[in-house]
Design a protein around this motif. Structure first.
Motif, PDB file in Angstrom:
ATOM      1  N   ILE A   1       0.533  -0.950   0.260  1.00  0.00           N
ATOM      2  CA  ILE A   1      -0.222  -0.377  -0.168  1.00  0.00           C
ATOM      3  C   ILE A   1       0.979   0.847   0.371  1.00  0.00           C
ATOM      4  O   ILE A   1       0.652   2.076  -0.958  1.00  0.00           O
ATOM      5  CB  ILE A   1      -1.182  -0.414   0.993  1.00  0.00           C
ATOM      6  CG1 ILE A   1      -2.301  -0.884   1.234  1.00  0.00           C
ATOM      7  CG2 ILE A   1      -1.686   1.163   1.251  1.00  0.00           C
ATOM      8  CD1 ILE A   1      -3.207  -1.480   2.355  1.00  0.00           C
ATOM      9  N   GLU A   2       1.492   1.294   0.459  1.00  0.00           N
ATOM     10  CA  GLU A   2       3.118   2.359   0.816  1.00  0.00           C
ATOM     11  C   GLU A   2       3.469   2.904  -0.341  1.00  0.00           C
ATOM     12  O   GLU A   2       3.864   3.970  -0.669  1.00  0.00           O
ATOM     13  CB  GLU A   2       3.853   2.223   1.962  1.00  0.00           C
ATOM     14  CG  GLU A   2       3.508   2.495   3.953  1.00  0.00           C
ATOM     15  CD  GLU A   2       4.376   2.413   4.505  1.00  0.00           C
ATOM     16  OE1 GLU A   2       6.034   1.147   4.266  1.00  0.00           O
ATOM     17  OE2 GLU A   2       4.191   2.455   5.742  1.00  0.00           O
ATOM     18  N   GLN A   3       3.808   1.743  -1.339  1.00  0.00           N
ATOM     19  CA  GLN A   3       4.743   1.718  -2.545  1.00  0.00           C
ATOM     20  C   GLN A   3       3.040   2.121  -3.343  1.00  0.00           C
ATOM     21  O   GLN A   3       3.844   2.589  -4.356  1.00  0.00           O
ATOM     22  CB  GLN A   3       4.955   0.304  -3.009  1.00  0.00           C
ATOM     23  CG  GLN A   3       6.121  -0.600  -2.555  1.00  0.00           C
ATOM     24  CD  GLN A   3       6.489  -1.382  -2.834  1.00  0.00           C
ATOM     25  OE1 GLN A   3       6.073  -2.732  -2.965  1.00  0.00           O
ATOM     26  NE2 GLN A   3       7.837  -1.667  -2.443  1.00  0.00           N
ATOM     27  N   SER A   4       2.215   1.780  -3.634  1.00  0.00           N
ATOM     28  CA  SER A   4       0.933   2.491  -4.016  1.00  0.00           C
ATOM     29  C   SER A   4       0.772   3.471  -3.863  1.00  0.00           C
ATOM     30  O   SER A   4       0.731   4.325  -4.980  1.00  0.00           O
ATOM     31  CB  SER A   4       0.236   1.332  -4.200  1.00  0.00           C
ATOM     32  OG  SER A   4      -1.322   2.482  -4.565  1.00  0.00           O
ATOM     33  N   MET A   5       0.848   3.970  -2.517  1.00  0.00           N
ATOM     34  CA  MET A   5       0.745   5.787  -2.783  1.00  0.00           C
ATOM     35  C   MET A   5       2.036   6.104  -3.423  1.00  0.00           C
ATOM     36  O   MET A   5       1.505   7.408  -3.713  1.00  0.00           O
ATOM     37  CB  MET A   5       0.481   5.673  -0.685  1.00  0.00           C
ATOM     38  CG  MET A   5      -0.149   5.552  -0.340  1.00  0.00           C
ATOM     39  SD  MET A   5      -0.363   5.175   1.009  1.00  0.00           S
ATOM     40  CE  MET A   5       0.056   7.222   2.100  1.00  0.00           C
ATOM     41  N   ASP A   6       2.922   5.438  -3.187  1.00  0.00           N
ATOM     42  CA  ASP A   6       4.546   6.594  -3.561  1.00  0.00           C
ATOM     43  C   ASP A   6       4.465   6.689  -5.111  1.00  0.00           C
ATOM     44  O   ASP A   6       3.839   7.854  -5.329  1.00  0.00           O
ATOM     45  CB  ASP A   6       5.767   6.009  -2.941  1.00  0.00           C
ATOM     46  CG  ASP A   6       5.706   5.524  -1.800  1.00  0.00           C
ATOM     47  OD1 ASP A   6       5.990   6.690  -1.455  1.00  0.00           O
ATOM     48  OD2 ASP A   6       7.192   4.844  -1.343  1.00  0.00           O
ATOM     49  N   HIS A   7       3.763   5.545  -5.580  1.00  0.00           N
ATOM     50  CA  HIS A   7       3.428   5.795  -6.997  1.00  0.00           C
ATOM     51  C   HIS A   7       2.647   6.574  -7.296  1.00  0.00           C
ATOM     52  O   HIS A   7       2.675   7.539  -8.278  1.00  0.00           O
ATOM     53  CB  HIS A   7       3.079   4.117  -7.541  1.00  0.00           C
ATOM     54  CG  HIS A   7       4.379   3.565  -8.192  1.00  0.00           C
ATOM     55  ND1 HIS A   7       5.529   3.275  -8.376  1.00  0.00           N
ATOM     56  CD2 HIS A   7       4.024   2.025  -6.771  1.00  0.00           C
ATOM     57  CE1 HIS A   7       6.326   2.629  -8.293  1.00  0.00           C
ATOM     58  NE2 HIS A   7       5.787   2.034  -7.245  1.00  0.00           N
ATOM     59  N   GLY A   8       1.433   6.830  -6.683  1.00  0.00           N
ATOM     60  CA  GLY A   8       0.298   7.759  -6.731  1.00  0.00           C
ATOM     61  C   GLY A   8       0.446   8.892  -6.769  1.00  0.00           C
ATOM     62  O   GLY A   8       0.309   9.507  -7.577  1.00  0.00           O
ATOM     63  N   LYS A   9       1.942   8.900  -5.751  1.00  0.00           N
ATOM     64  CA  LYS A   9       1.672  10.943  -5.901  1.00  0.00           C
ATOM     65  C   LYS A   9       2.783  10.932  -6.320  1.00  0.00           C
ATOM     66  O   LYS A   9       2.376  12.352  -7.785  1.00  0.00           O
ATOM     67  CB  LYS A   9       2.953  10.838  -4.388  1.00  0.00           C
ATOM     68  CG  LYS A   9       1.468  10.542  -2.862  1.00  0.00           C
ATOM     69  CD  LYS A   9       2.728  10.339  -1.546  1.00  0.00           C
ATOM     70  CE  LYS A   9       1.900  10.383  -0.385  1.00  0.00           C
ATOM     71  NZ  LYS A   9       2.727  10.019   0.792  1.00  0.00           N
ATOM     72  N   LYS A  10       3.758  10.524  -7.740  1.00  0.00           N
ATOM     73  CA  LYS A  10       4.193  11.035  -8.756  1.00  0.00           C
ATOM     74  C   LYS A  10       3.079  11.167  -9.765  1.00  0.00           C
ATOM     75  O   LYS A  10       3.646  12.160 -10.304  1.00  0.00           O
ATOM     76  CB  LYS A  10       5.247   9.740  -8.322  1.00  0.00           C
ATOM     77  CG  LYS A  10       6.509   9.402  -7.603  1.00  0.00           C
ATOM     78  CD  LYS A  10       7.349   8.609  -8.542  1.00  0.00           C
ATOM     79  CE  LYS A  10       8.442   8.668  -6.903  1.00  0.00           C
ATOM     80  NZ  LYS A  10       9.393   7.372  -6.951  1.00  0.00           N
ATOM     81  N   SER A  11       1.982   9.982  -9.789  1.00  0.00           N
ATOM     82  CA  SER A  11       1.080  10.413 -11.143  1.00  0.00           C
ATOM     83  C   SER A  11       0.785  11.910 -10.581  1.00  0.00           C
ATOM     84  O   SER A  11       0.375  12.449 -11.380  1.00  0.00           O
ATOM     85  CB  SER A  11       0.360   9.401 -10.910  1.00  0.00           C
ATOM     86  OG  SER A  11       0.972   7.969 -10.889  1.00  0.00           O
ATOM     87  N   VAL A  12      -0.255  11.743  -9.217  1.00  0.00           N
ATOM     88  CA  VAL A  12      -0.225  12.549  -8.846  1.00  0.00           C
ATOM     89  C   VAL A  12       0.223  14.254  -9.685  1.00  0.00           C
ATOM     90  O   VAL A  12      -0.372  15.724 -10.397  1.00  0.00           O
ATOM     91  CB  VAL A  12      -1.073  13.282  -8.116  1.00  0.00           C
ATOM     92  CG1 VAL A  12      -1.489  14.487  -7.730  1.00  0.00           C
ATOM     93  CG2 VAL A  12      -2.166  12.383  -7.907  1.00  0.00           C
TER      94      VAL A  12
END
Length: 70
Positions: A44-55
């Motif tokens: 989940i933390e890795q997904s959040m990191d990728h999501g933040k970069k996408s945003v």
């Protein structure tokens, strides 16, 4: 070579994706606090990191698209 011009439909699509990704990040933030399994927490933390970069990327793209429309 990337074009600096964006169609209105493309800008609308990116805005929709940005709203969706922002919602996903909010849900992930709530979930990660409840997860006790370390492997799942890491995912989940890795997904959040990728999501933040996408945003960030989508916001940058919208910012550059806004400049080309004016």
């Amino acid at each position: 070579m990337h074009s600096a011009k964006f169609g209105v439909h493309e800008i609308s699509d990116v805005r929709e994706l940005l709203a969706f990704k922002t919602t996903c990040l909010s849900l992930d933030k709530e979930r990660v606090e409840k997860v006790q399994n370390p492997e799942l927490r890491l995912l989940i933390e890795q997904s959040m990191d990728h999501g933040k970069k996408s945003v960030i990327g989508m916001k940058d793209l919208l910012s550059s698209a806004k400049k080309t429309l004016h």
